[in-house]
Design a protein around this motif. Structure first.
Motif, PDB file in Angstrom:
ATOM      1  N   ARG A  67      31.481  50.137  39.920  1.00 18.60           N
ATOM      2  CA  ARG A  67      33.284  50.008  39.295  1.00 18.60           C
ATOM      3  C   ARG A  67      33.337  48.301  39.295  1.00 18.60           C
ATOM      4  O   ARG A  67      32.608  47.637  40.598  1.00 18.60           O
ATOM      5  N   ILE A  68      33.811  48.126  38.241  1.00 16.90           N
ATOM      6  CA  ILE A  68      34.261  46.229  38.286  1.00 16.90           C
ATOM      7  C   ILE A  68      35.472  46.358  38.196  1.00 16.90           C
ATOM      8  O   ILE A  68      36.162  47.196  37.451  1.00 16.90           O
ATOM      9  N   LEU A  69      36.597  45.431  39.280  1.00 16.37           N
ATOM     10  CA  LEU A  69      37.543  45.587  39.439  1.00 16.37           C
ATOM     11  C   LEU A  69      37.841  43.681  38.793  1.00 16.37           C
ATOM     12  O   LEU A  69      37.143  42.563  39.135  1.00 16.37           O
ATOM     13  N   LEU A  70      38.824  43.971  38.562  1.00 16.80           N
ATOM     14  CA  LEU A  70      39.237  42.278  37.302  1.00 16.80           C
ATOM     15  C   LEU A  70      40.518  41.827  38.480  1.00 16.80           C
ATOM     16  O   LEU A  70      41.638  42.818  38.214  1.00 16.80           O
ATOM     17  N   VAL A  71      40.404  40.449  38.843  1.00 21.95           N
ATOM     18  CA  VAL A  71      41.550  40.528  39.672  1.00 21.95           C
ATOM     19  C   VAL A  71      41.998  39.372  39.339  1.00 21.95           C
ATOM     20  O   VAL A  71      40.935  38.461  38.724  1.00 21.95           O
ATOM     21  N   VAL A 125      47.099  35.803  33.309  1.00 15.78           N
ATOM     22  CA  VAL A 125      45.773  35.230  33.008  1.00 15.78           C
ATOM     23  C   VAL A 125      45.217  36.027  31.884  1.00 15.78           C
ATOM     24  O   VAL A 125      43.731  34.737  31.011  1.00 15.78           O
ATOM     25  N   GLY A 126      44.495  36.976  31.335  1.00 18.64           N
ATOM     26  CA  GLY A 126      43.552  37.724  30.772  1.00 18.64           C
ATOM     27  C   GLY A 126      43.424  38.627  31.144  1.00 18.64           C
ATOM     28  O   GLY A 126      42.180  39.339  30.749  1.00 18.64           O
ATOM     29  N   LYS A 127      43.844  39.279  32.374  1.00 20.83           N
ATOM     30  CA  LYS A 127      42.549  40.639  32.453  1.00 20.83           C
ATOM     31  C   LYS A 127      42.815  41.594  31.423  1.00 20.83           C
ATOM     32  O   LYS A 127      41.842  42.456  31.186  1.00 20.83           O
ATOM     33  N   THR A 128      44.229  42.131  30.845  1.00 21.75           N
ATOM     34  CA  THR A 128      43.885  43.249  30.623  1.00 21.75           C
ATOM     35  C   THR A 128      43.632  43.485  28.383  1.00 21.75           C
ATOM     36  O   THR A 128      42.388  43.982  28.022  1.00 21.75           O
ATOM     37  N   GLU A 179      44.679  50.884  31.001  1.00 24.08           N
ATOM     38  CA  GLU A 179      43.688  52.735  31.848  1.00 24.08           C
ATOM     39  C   GLU A 179      42.663  52.296  32.421  1.00 24.08           C
ATOM     40  O   GLU A 179      41.419  51.500  31.531  1.00 24.08           O
ATOM     41  N   GLU A 180      42.055  52.491  33.536  1.00 27.17           N
ATOM     42  CA  GLU A 180      40.597  52.431  33.590  1.00 27.17           C
ATOM     43  C   GLU A 180      39.958  52.919  32.804  1.00 27.17           C
ATOM     44  O   GLU A 180      39.955  54.319  31.921  1.00 27.17           O
ATOM     45  N   ILE A 181      38.578  52.202  31.964  1.00 19.71           N
ATOM     46  CA  ILE A 181      37.947  52.794  30.856  1.00 19.71           C
ATOM     47  C   ILE A 181      36.227  52.644  31.460  1.00 19.71           C
ATOM     48  O   ILE A 181      35.746  52.828  32.878  1.00 19.71           O
ATOM     49  N   THR A 182      35.512  53.139  30.610  1.00 20.46           N
ATOM     50  CA  THR A 182      34.252  53.503  31.232  1.00 20.46           C
ATOM     51  C   THR A 182      33.933  53.674  30.192  1.00 20.46           C
ATOM     52  O   THR A 182      32.984  54.130  29.136  1.00 20.46           O
ATOM     53  N   ILE A 183      32.066  52.685  30.757  1.00 19.65           N
ATOM     54  CA  ILE A 183      31.287  52.398  29.660  1.00 19.65           C
ATOM     55  C   ILE A 183      29.867  53.290  30.098  1.00 19.65           C
ATOM     56  O   ILE A 183      29.750  53.270  31.428  1.00 19.65           O
ATOM     57  N   PRO A 184      29.840  54.083  29.150  1.00 22.89           N
ATOM     58  CA  PRO A 184      29.047  54.941  28.767  1.00 22.89           C
ATOM     59  C   PRO A 184      27.745  54.683  29.415  1.00 22.89           C
ATOM     60  O   PRO A 184      26.951  52.933  28.662  1.00 22.89           O
ATOM     61  N   ASP A 214      41.345  47.600  36.191  1.00 24.52           N
ATOM     62  CA  ASP A 214      42.774  46.034  36.338  1.00 24.52           C
ATOM     63  C   ASP A 214      43.746  46.346  36.817  1.00 24.52           C
ATOM     64  O   ASP A 214      44.883  47.097  37.422  1.00 24.52           O
ATOM     65  N   LEU A 215      43.487  44.352  37.615  1.00 26.95           N
ATOM     66  CA  LEU A 215      44.594  44.645  39.174  1.00 26.95           C
ATOM     67  C   LEU A 215      45.510  44.002  38.577  1.00 26.95           C
ATOM     68  O   LEU A 215      45.820  42.796  37.505  1.00 26.95           O
ATOM     69  N   VAL A 216      47.040  44.133  38.415  1.00 28.89           N
ATOM     70  CA  VAL A 216      47.809  43.966  38.594  1.00 28.89           C
ATOM     71  C   VAL A 216      48.842  43.138  39.602  1.00 28.89           C
ATOM     72  O   VAL A 216      49.899  42.470  39.771  1.00 28.89           O
TER      73      VAL A 216
END
Length: 658
Positions: free
Chosen positions: A6-10, A15-18, A38-43, A57-59
């Motif tokens: 699980r990867i969280l963008l802070v 700044v360009g997270k989304t 929305e949360e996405i999953t990379i297979p 995506d952290l807001v």
């Protein structure tokens, strides 16, 4: 290995997270960017590590300084990647390094301040080095390095690649290479170099292959692989496990004396997080005159651990790297789970190699002496054993009809009112009483009547301290009469108060009864007849002296058995018959008034020989040709005897100490 990442963008707003997430998904810069993705999953099949990755995506608002001062203050930050969602710069790389930071973190391995590996990492890699050093010479030669490379990365190293690795170590470390092999210092330096150059996934691959988790502790799944043991079944080491343990012994027995000195023992268990064998082990198995565990004692202790606590055995094999060195899926591949004992009783044969004998007796009856005598220790040797080093187990090998078996003796606590199921679970029971104590036998009768009289477990009465004057036991009948009433063998006299090692005959009898039980009680003739059906390559009736032989093979084809098969062969029986005929013609016939057929029949009946055409009733005339034939058979027999004696002598001379 993790199941997912699980990867969280802070970051601060806008700044360009989304945009990073949208660019990753669509592979183009979005003209319209939502406030939050929305949360996405990379297979898993599109990631290098084959692990699904989830991105949120952290807001929430946060204040951020420039990235470099933060990285300087916090060593746990693994990587900094310059990227652009609009220009699609390093988008995939960004998430790859984020995933890598989770799967192959630098933190547990390396200390940036000291610019060196952390102690736990050094400890783990040191164990890996020692396990991989198959000949225990302190270096990894080319063969060992190739085996290590193939084990961890499924591919060997080319000769030039091996030399390149060693040259890199030579240039940076004076003692990193010795005798053209990699030393422990060189091995550790190489992994430090991998980590410093950002290739810490190489070190993590090695660590995980040898069973380590993210905290650099051996994984519980690695140490304790699943192994199902049904009720009434036992656990034993199989042939591959014994071969592995033999190689471990040979690896550490540096002076080749077939025993492990205290220093060699510590070296062997250096790959363990603790010392698994205490001083009591030296009183559980056979030792040499110096009190060091012998090769036979070493294998016996492993057999004991496997039988009593198979999970502990799996753990120990894991520390030694059994699954890696033996190239097995897990340590469980080295364990044999025997079939239900009820099936053995139905088929009247067993495939087990380890038999448990529970020893009961009142306080002071001689139980401990009985156990220690099995290990070859007389009463004088037993007096040197300290109370805190005392063992309630003794295990060694015996030979039953030419087959090597392990007999495990367990001294049971005298309070028979509180016997557990474990105290009663065994293959044979020993009831020990002191012949010089008139009240000693009564305890044995109580235990027998309360727990074993109606069971199918065979029992044997031991008349201990037989060197002392025998006193009449205060009981309703004598020990001999008691055994007769309950269809037990007569009491066996035993003493360990001897100048030499005590006799082992009684332990062979115990193992024989444990191997071939019949409703709990049976005669020796019954056991021999049933054993003949099980071991068809052996003779039907075997002398008790056979048990005293020490078979040096492990394929159940000892010298005694081979000789018996040869002596019972049809060819040799014919030769014997003709030899007796020669003796008859030359020596008996001229001095007897009996006819040749009658004399022949009487001699053959006395020698248990079959009449053959050479000595048939129709042979009534002794000619000159017969005398020549008899001379030939005499010479042939003498020659065969000399050849057999010389062959056996050569066999004994060429035997190795083991």
């Amino acid at each position: 290995m993790r199941k997912d990442v699980r990867i969280l963008l802070v970051g601060e707003p806008k700044v360009g997270k989304t945009s990073l997430i949208m660019s990753l998904v669509s592979e183009e810069f979005p003209n319209v960017v939502p406030y939050r993705a929305e949360e996405i999953t990379i297979p898993a099949d599109v990631t290098p590590e084959r692990i699904p990755t989830h991105i949120s995506d952290l807001v929430e608002h946060s204040s951020m300084e420039t990235i470099l001062p933060i990285m300087n203050r916090h060593s746990e930050i693994e990587t900094c990647v310059e990227c652009s969602a609009k220009n699609l710069k390093n988008i995939s790389e960004l998430f790859y390094y984020a995933q890598k930071a989770v799967l192959h973190p630098t933190g547990p391995l390396y200390c940036p301040d000291k610019k060196d590996m952390k102690p736990l990492c050094v400890k783990a890699l040191t164990r890996i080095f020692k396990v991989s050093d198959l000949d225990n010479d302190g270096i990894l030669n080319d063969n060992e390095l190739n085996f290590f490379q193939r084990t961890c990365f499924n591919t060997p190293l080319e000769s030039q690649a091996l030399e390149d690795v060693k040259n890199v170590v030579r240039k940076n470390l004076s003692d990193g290479v010795c005798d053209n092999g990699l030393t422990l210092q060189g091995f550790l330096f190489l992994h430090t170099l991998f980590i410093q150059r950002g290739r810490h996934e190489t070190t993590w691959t090695v660590l995980r292959r040898f069973g380590y988790d993210d905290d650099l502790e051996l994984n519980q799944d690695y140490l304790f692989p699943p192994l199902k043991v049904p009720p009434d079944c036992t656990t034993e080491l199989n042939h591959n496990a014994y071969l592995f343990l033999q190689s471990v012994f040979d690896k550490h027995d540096k002076d080749r004396d077939c025993a492990l000195s205290p220093e060699e023992m510590r070296d062997l268990f250096d790959v363990f997080p603790y010392m698994p064998w205490g001083p009591d082990v030296n009183n559980t198995v056979c030792t040499n005159d110096q009190g060091w565990i012998t090769y036979q004692g070493y294998l016996s202790q492993w057999t004991l651990t496997t039988y009593l606590d198979v999970q502990r055995c799996l753990e120990y094999l894991g520390y030694l790297g059994y699954s890696i060195i033996a190239e097995q899926e897990s340590q469980a591949a080295g364990i044999t789970v025997t079939r239900d004992k009820k099936i053995d009783l139905q088929k009247k044969q067993t495939q087990r190699s380890v038999f448990r004998c529970n020893v009961f007796g009142d306080i002071g009856s001689g139980k401990s002496g009985f156990l220690q005598a099995f290990l070859g220790r007389n009463l004088m040797c037993q007096k040197t054993i300290r109370e805190e080093h005392r063992s309630y187990y003794a295990i060694s090998t015996t030979y039953v009809y030419g087959q090597e078996k392990y007999l495990l003796l367990h001294e049971v606590f005298p309070d028979f009112d509180y016997l557990s199921d474990a105290d009663l679970a065994c293959d044979i029971v020993c009831l020990v009483y002191d012949v010089s104590n008139p009240y000693s036998f009564e305890y044995c009768t109580k235990v027998f009547k309360q727990y074993f009289m109606d069971s199918k477990i065979p029992c044997m009465m031991i008349a201990a301290k037989s060197d002392l004057p025998e006193i009449k036991q205060i009981y309703g009948c004598s020990p001999l009469e008691f055994c007769r009433r309950h269809k037990m063998p007569p009491p066996q006299s035993f003493t360990c108060n001897t100048a030499a090692a005590p006799s082992r005959d009684i332990y062979t009898k115990l193992t024989t009864m444990a191997m071939h039980p019949k409703g709990g009680r049976e005669s020796r003739d019954d056991m021999q007849q049933r054993a003949a059906g099980q071991n068809r390559t052996l003779v039907a009736v075997v002398k008790t002296d056979h048990a005293r032989l020490r078979c040096m093979c492990t394929c159940n084809r000892c010298t005694f058995c081979l000789c018996q098969n040869f002596l019972n062969s049809e060819l040799l029986q014919t030769v014997r018959a003709k030899l007796y005929a020669v003796v008859l013609i030359r020596f008996f016939l001229p001095f007897t008034t009996l006819s040749l057929p009658l004399l022949t029949s009487q001699i053959c009946r006395h020698r248990h020989l079959k009449l053959v055409p050479f000595i048939s009733p129709h042979f009534l005339h002794v000619s000159q040709a017969d005398l020549k034939s008899s001379t030939f058979w005499l010479k042939a027999s003498v020659g065969a005897t000399v050849f057999a004696v010389l062959g056996f002598a050569m066999y004994r001379v060429l035997l190795k100490p083991r």
